[in-house]
Scaffold this motif. Structure first.
Motif, mmCIF file in Angstrom:
data_model
loop_
_atom_site.group_PDB
_atom_site.id
_atom_site.type_symbol
_atom_site.label_atom_id
_atom_site.label_comp_id
_atom_site.label_asym_id
_atom_site.label_seq_id
_atom_site.Cartn_x
_atom_site.Cartn_y
_atom_site.Cartn_z
ATOM 1 N N GLY A 38 0.812 -1.210 0.000
ATOM 2 C CA GLY A 38 0.000 0.000 0.000
ATOM 3 C C GLY A 38 0.848 1.263 0.000
ATOM 4 O O GLY A 38 0.337 2.348 -0.245
ATOM 5 N N ALA A 39 2.129 1.144 0.294
ATOM 6 C CA ALA A 39 3.017 2.305 0.327
ATOM 7 C C ALA A 39 3.245 2.854 -1.083
ATOM 8 O O ALA A 39 3.198 2.113 -2.060
ATOM 9 C CB ALA A 39 4.351 1.924 0.956
ATOM 10 N N LEU A 40 3.497 4.152 -1.146
ATOM 11 C CA LEU A 40 3.811 4.800 -2.413
ATOM 12 C C LEU A 40 5.294 5.127 -2.463
ATOM 13 O O LEU A 40 5.922 5.399 -1.444
ATOM 14 C CB LEU A 40 3.015 6.097 -2.560
ATOM 15 C CG LEU A 40 1.499 5.950 -2.616
ATOM 16 C CD1 LEU A 40 0.859 7.326 -2.711
ATOM 17 C CD2 LEU A 40 1.084 5.091 -3.786
ATOM 18 N N ALA A 41 5.845 5.131 -3.663
ATOM 19 C CA ALA A 41 7.247 5.485 -3.861
ATOM 20 C C ALA A 41 7.384 6.141 -5.225
ATOM 21 O O ALA A 41 6.562 5.938 -6.117
ATOM 22 C CB ALA A 41 8.136 4.253 -3.785
ATOM 23 N N ILE A 42 8.433 6.932 -5.375
ATOM 24 C CA ILE A 42 8.716 7.613 -6.638
ATOM 25 C C ILE A 42 9.907 6.950 -7.303
ATOM 26 O O ILE A 42 10.899 6.622 -6.647
ATOM 27 C CB ILE A 42 9.014 9.097 -6.394
ATOM 28 C CG1 ILE A 42 7.756 9.784 -5.886
ATOM 29 C CG2 ILE A 42 9.533 9.760 -7.664
ATOM 30 C CD1 ILE A 42 7.964 11.211 -5.481
ATOM 31 N N ARG A 43 9.793 6.789 -8.607
ATOM 32 C CA ARG A 43 10.929 6.339 -9.408
ATOM 33 C C ARG A 43 11.180 7.424 -10.446
ATOM 34 O O ARG A 43 10.279 7.780 -11.215
ATOM 35 C CB ARG A 43 10.630 5.017 -10.100
ATOM 36 C CG ARG A 43 11.799 4.607 -10.966
ATOM 37 C CD ARG A 43 11.651 3.258 -11.517
ATOM 38 N NE ARG A 43 12.835 2.975 -12.332
ATOM 39 C CZ ARG A 43 13.112 1.815 -12.819
ATOM 40 N NH1 ARG A 43 12.301 0.808 -12.588
ATOM 41 N NH2 ARG A 43 14.176 1.636 -13.546
ATOM 42 N N TRP A 44 12.388 7.971 -10.436
ATOM 43 C CA TRP A 44 12.751 9.041 -11.356
ATOM 44 C C TRP A 44 13.281 8.470 -12.665
ATOM 45 O O TRP A 44 13.776 7.349 -12.691
ATOM 46 C CB TRP A 44 13.810 9.943 -10.727
ATOM 47 C CG TRP A 44 13.309 10.658 -9.520
ATOM 48 C CD1 TRP A 44 13.562 10.348 -8.216
ATOM 49 C CD2 TRP A 44 12.433 11.779 -9.498
ATOM 50 N NE1 TRP A 44 12.913 11.214 -7.390
ATOM 51 C CE2 TRP A 44 12.201 12.108 -8.141
ATOM 52 C CE3 TRP A 44 11.817 12.551 -10.475
ATOM 53 C CZ2 TRP A 44 11.386 13.167 -7.757
ATOM 54 C CZ3 TRP A 44 11.000 13.604 -10.087
ATOM 55 C CH2 TRP A 44 10.795 13.911 -8.754
ATOM 56 N N ASP A 45 13.221 9.270 -13.723
ATOM 57 C CA ASP A 45 13.840 8.856 -14.978
ATOM 58 C C ASP A 45 15.359 8.892 -14.814
ATOM 59 O O ASP A 45 15.868 9.167 -13.719
ATOM 60 C CB ASP A 45 13.356 9.710 -16.155
ATOM 61 C CG ASP A 45 13.882 11.139 -16.158
ATOM 62 O OD1 ASP A 45 14.709 11.508 -15.291
ATOM 63 O OD2 ASP A 45 13.475 11.903 -17.049
ATOM 64 N N MET A 46 16.104 8.659 -15.861
ATOM 65 C CA MET A 46 17.555 8.539 -15.756
ATOM 66 C C MET A 46 18.245 9.839 -15.362
ATOM 67 O O MET A 46 19.413 9.821 -14.990
ATOM 68 C CB MET A 46 18.138 8.013 -17.065
ATOM 69 C CG MET A 46 17.987 8.936 -18.221
ATOM 70 S SD MET A 46 18.660 8.131 -19.680
ATOM 71 C CE MET A 46 18.153 9.273 -20.921
ATOM 72 N N HIS A 47 17.543 10.959 -15.389
ATOM 73 C CA HIS A 47 18.137 12.240 -15.020
ATOM 74 C C HIS A 47 17.976 12.553 -13.530
ATOM 75 O O HIS A 47 18.519 13.541 -13.056
ATOM 76 C CB HIS A 47 17.534 13.369 -15.854
ATOM 77 C CG HIS A 47 17.760 13.174 -17.316
ATOM 78 N ND1 HIS A 47 18.993 13.336 -17.915
ATOM 79 C CD2 HIS A 47 16.915 12.803 -18.310
ATOM 80 C CE1 HIS A 47 18.897 13.083 -19.200
ATOM 81 N NE2 HIS A 47 17.655 12.741 -19.474
ATOM 82 N N GLY A 48 17.235 11.756 -12.815
ATOM 83 C CA GLY A 48 17.080 11.930 -11.378
ATOM 84 C C GLY A 48 16.036 12.971 -11.006
ATOM 85 O O GLY A 48 15.326 13.496 -11.863
ATOM 86 N N PRO A 49 15.936 13.258 -9.709
ATOM 87 C CA PRO A 49 14.905 14.178 -9.219
ATOM 88 C C PRO A 49 14.967 15.551 -9.881
ATOM 89 O O PRO A 49 16.044 16.089 -10.123
ATOM 90 C CB PRO A 49 15.228 14.296 -7.725
ATOM 91 C CG PRO A 49 15.966 13.049 -7.398
ATOM 92 C CD PRO A 49 16.752 12.724 -8.629
ATOM 93 N N GLN A 50 13.801 16.079 -10.164
ATOM 94 C CA GLN A 50 13.670 17.419 -10.731
ATOM 95 C C GLN A 50 12.262 17.942 -10.491
ATOM 96 O O GLN A 50 11.377 17.186 -10.099
ATOM 97 C CB GLN A 50 14.000 17.412 -12.204
ATOM 98 C CG GLN A 50 13.140 16.454 -12.989
ATOM 99 C CD GLN A 50 13.707 16.201 -14.340
ATOM 100 O OE1 GLN A 50 13.636 17.075 -15.194
ATOM 101 N NE2 GLN A 50 14.277 15.041 -14.546
ATOM 102 N N ARG A 51 12.073 19.227 -10.726
ATOM 103 C CA ARG A 51 10.794 19.876 -10.421
ATOM 104 C C ARG A 51 9.647 19.223 -11.183
ATOM 105 O O ARG A 51 9.739 18.908 -12.363
ATOM 106 C CB ARG A 51 10.858 21.357 -10.773
ATOM 107 C CG ARG A 51 9.580 22.091 -10.323
ATOM 108 C CD ARG A 51 9.676 23.586 -10.518
ATOM 109 N NE ARG A 51 10.860 24.070 -9.839
ATOM 110 C CZ ARG A 51 11.656 25.018 -10.329
ATOM 111 N NH1 ARG A 51 11.400 25.575 -11.486
ATOM 112 N NH2 ARG A 51 12.715 25.399 -9.647
ATOM 113 N N VAL A 52 8.565 19.046 -10.466
ATOM 114 C CA VAL A 52 7.340 18.448 -11.000
ATOM 115 C C VAL A 52 6.242 19.501 -10.971
ATOM 116 O O VAL A 52 6.083 20.212 -9.974
ATOM 117 C CB VAL A 52 6.922 17.220 -10.147
ATOM 118 C CG1 VAL A 52 5.576 16.692 -10.567
ATOM 119 C CG2 VAL A 52 7.986 16.143 -10.224
#
Length: 74
Positions: free
Chosen positions: A32-46
């Motif tokens: 039930g937990a949520l997680a983020i997976r970034w594209d190959m460029h990593g974290p950036q503004r959403v």
């Protein structure tokens, strides 16, 4: 999703500040937990999540902080 293997499924796209590029995905795990997976460029503004998530889900992934990250081109 395979509950025996602790797998997750992508439930939403994270859309970049340019309003057209997908920069990551929100996954819901079999717990039930949520997680983020970034594209190959990593974290950036959403700028937004598509499809939109509930306020509780946004709080779990701290969506407010995702809107404050540096842009890829900053």
């Amino acid at each position: 999703m395979n509950d025996d293997n602790g797998e997750g499924v992508a439930i939403a796209n994270l859309i970049a500040a340019d309003e057209k590029t997908i920069v990551g995905w929100v996954y819901r795990w079999n717990t039930g937990a949520l997680a983020i997976r970034w594209d190959m460029h990593g974290p950036q503004r959403v700028s937004r999540i598509y499809p939109d998530l509930s306020d509780a889900d946004k709080a779990e992934i701290d969506f407010a902080s995702l809107t404050q990250l540096p842009c890829r081109d900053d």
